[in-house]
Enzyme design. Structure first.
Site, PDB file in Angstrom:
ATOM      1  N   VAL A 226       0.945  -1.325  -0.012  1.00 33.53           N
ATOM      2  CA  VAL A 226      -0.035   0.034   0.182  1.00 33.53           C
ATOM      3  C   VAL A 226       0.910   1.307   0.134  1.00 33.53           C
ATOM      4  CG1 VAL A 226      -1.734  -1.305   1.346  1.00 33.53           C
ATOM      5  CG2 VAL A 226      -0.258  -0.049   2.552  1.00 33.53           C
ATOM      6  N   ARG A 228       4.276   2.387  -2.393  1.00 33.26           N
ATOM      7  CA  ARG A 228       4.323   2.769  -3.644  1.00 33.26           C
ATOM      8  C   ARG A 228       5.028   1.876  -4.598  1.00 33.26           C
ATOM      9  NH1 ARG A 228       2.024   6.582  -2.129  1.00 33.26           N
ATOM     10  NH2 ARG A 228       2.740   8.892  -1.904  1.00 33.26           N
ATOM     11  N   ASP A 252      -2.046  -2.151  -3.712  1.00 31.62           N
ATOM     12  CA  ASP A 252      -3.059  -0.971  -3.910  1.00 31.62           C
ATOM     13  C   ASP A 252      -1.936   0.294  -4.783  1.00 31.62           C
ATOM     14  OD1 ASP A 252      -5.105   0.834  -3.419  1.00 31.62           O
ATOM     15  OD2 ASP A 252      -3.947   2.031  -2.095  1.00 31.62           O
ATOM     16  N   GLU A 255       2.826  -0.490 -11.238  1.00 33.70           N
ATOM     17  CA  GLU A 255       2.991   0.209 -12.482  1.00 33.70           C
ATOM     18  C   GLU A 255       1.702   0.538 -13.348  1.00 33.70           C
ATOM     19  OE1 GLU A 255       5.596   1.994 -12.397  1.00 33.70           O
ATOM     20  OE2 GLU A 255       7.031   0.723 -10.752  1.00 33.70           O
ATOM     21  N   HIS A 274      -5.148   2.387  -5.937  1.00 32.07           N
ATOM     22  CA  HIS A 274      -4.700   3.550  -4.751  1.00 32.07           C
ATOM     23  C   HIS A 274      -5.739   3.988  -3.955  1.00 32.07           C
ATOM     24  CE1 HIS A 274      -1.421   6.630  -3.951  1.00 32.07           C
ATOM     25  NE2 HIS A 274      -1.644   5.953  -3.037  1.00 32.07           N
ATOM     26  N   LEU A 275      -6.503   3.222  -3.337  1.00 32.14           N
ATOM     27  CA  LEU A 275      -7.778   3.524  -2.421  1.00 32.14           C
ATOM     28  C   LEU A 275      -7.302   3.686  -0.941  1.00 32.14           C
ATOM     29  CD1 LEU A 275     -10.184   0.806  -3.634  1.00 32.14           C
ATOM     30  CD2 LEU A 275     -10.515   3.420  -3.940  1.00 32.14           C
ATOM     31  N   GLY A 276      -6.135   3.553  -0.394  1.00 35.27           N
ATOM     32  CA  GLY A 276      -5.724   3.682   0.652  1.00 35.27           C
ATOM     33  C   GLY A 276      -6.301   4.683   1.839  1.00 35.27           C
ATOM     34  N   ALA A 277      -6.107   5.722   0.976  1.00 30.56           N
ATOM     35  CA  ALA A 277      -6.351   6.964   1.750  1.00 30.56           C
ATOM     36  C   ALA A 277      -7.808   7.504   1.428  1.00 30.56           C
ATOM     37  CB  ALA A 277      -5.282   8.034   1.737  1.00 30.56           C
TER      38      ALA A 277
END
Ligand SMILES: O=C(O)[C@H](O)COP(=O)(O)O
Length: 316
Positions: A226, A228, A252, A255, A274-277
């Site tokens: 989660v 980069r 999450d 590339e 990229h849903l983490g936040a």
């Protein structure tokens, strides 16, 4: 004064800017050419993962501060910012709980292959329960790579909820909250059933999980990223999955195009965009923190989360 909002943020942040006499303005798109076109006349920027490159800083004529909406600031060119006397700050911690919750969710989803189970059900296929070996997290060992605020939340959740033994690999951190610090990454990888990545992307962490690391992982381990995309060598991960050296992965970050590439062939790999936040709670906390830092810097004061304070020339 004007603050360029590079990517959409929660409305509460925009209201707070306006309440303090700062007008939010928006580029035509987060593409750097559109950002550069919108920057002249702006005093501040709030950006998310689109970051800010040297091209954008070169176009700015009265920019004083860039605040990263989130923790990871690798997409902002700090050298270019400093060369232009622009302060860069981030908002660490404000989204930590949400990102940690997603890490735990991805770990559980990979251990039980939940997206594949759902896909089989929708397709009317039978036999999923017999198609793989599913595992518990309880009582197993998790390696937390990077023990910042997000890594700490993830470690506590895994320990408290599942009784997992926590190993920490984080060379710059000495306080590991009583959890065992491993002597090196290889030792942690060899012992862990779950590997969860929370370290910033730096030259020395690029492809931290690559061919060599994946050769020493404990067979059957699950990888969660989660952090980069660049932390994982995706080609090496695909080979490790093919050879059965690793059981699954929850990603999450990855590339561009990875779900359509070799990794996408494995139904034990879960992709989230990229849903983490991206929770209501985190989005509000992060943007309010970012706006606080913008307002602080525009008053000529140094935000607590400044990243290049020594290079800031106030009042340029
Ligand atoms: O580094 C972080 O905290 C996350 O990448 C935040 O990303 P977002 O603000 O674009 O959701």
């Amino acid at each position: 004064m004007k603050c360029l909002i590079v990517q959409p943020v929660h409305e509460v942040g925009l209201e707070k800017l306006r309440a303090h006499g700062v007008e939010p303005v928006f580029p035509a798109s987060p593409a750097m050419s559109d950002v550069a076109a919108a920057l002249p006349g702006c005093d501040a920027v709030i950006t998310r993962d689109a970051g800010l490159t040297a091209e954008a800083f070169a176009a700015a004529d009265r920019l004083r501060v860039v605040v990263v909406h989130g923790t990871g600031h690798d997409a902002v060119d700090k050298v270019a910012a400093s060369a232009h006397g622009v302060l860069v700050a981030n908002t660490p911690g404000a989204n930590a709980r949400s990102v940690a919750e997603l890490a735990v969710g991805l770990a559980l989803s990979a251990a039980r292959r939940l997206p594949a189970a759902d896909a089989w059900e929708r397709a009317g296929r039978t036999g999923f329960r017999e198609s793989a070996v599913f595992t518990e997290l309880s009582g197993k060992t998790a390696l937390i790579v990077g023990f910042g605020v997000i890594g700490r939340h993830t470690a506590r959740m895994l320990h408290q909820a599942f009784g997992m033994e926590i190993l920490v690999h984080s060379p710059r951190v000495s306080d590991t909250e009583g959890f065992e610090k491993v002597a090196g990454l290889a030792e942690g990888l060899a012992r862990a059933d779950l590997i969860s990545l929370h370290t910033p992307l730096r030259p020395e962490t690029r492809h931290l999980i690559g061919e060599n690391s994946l050769r020493v992982v404990k067979p059957g381990a699950i990888l969660v990223n989660v952090g980069r995309a660049g932390l994982v060598d995706e080609a090496a991960l695909a080979v490790a999955l093919e050879e059965g050296r690793i059981a699954g992965a929850g990603l999450d970050v990855y590339e561009y195009g990875a779900p359509q590439g070799p990794l996408g062939q494995f139904d034990q790999v879960i992709f989230t965009p990229h849903l983490g936040a991206t929770t209501e709670e985190a989005l509000q906390r992060v943007v309010l923190g970012a706006v606080d830092s913008v307002l602080t810097a525009l008053r000529g004061e140094l935000p607590a989360t400044a990243l290049n304070a020594a290079d800031w020339r106030y009042g340029r």
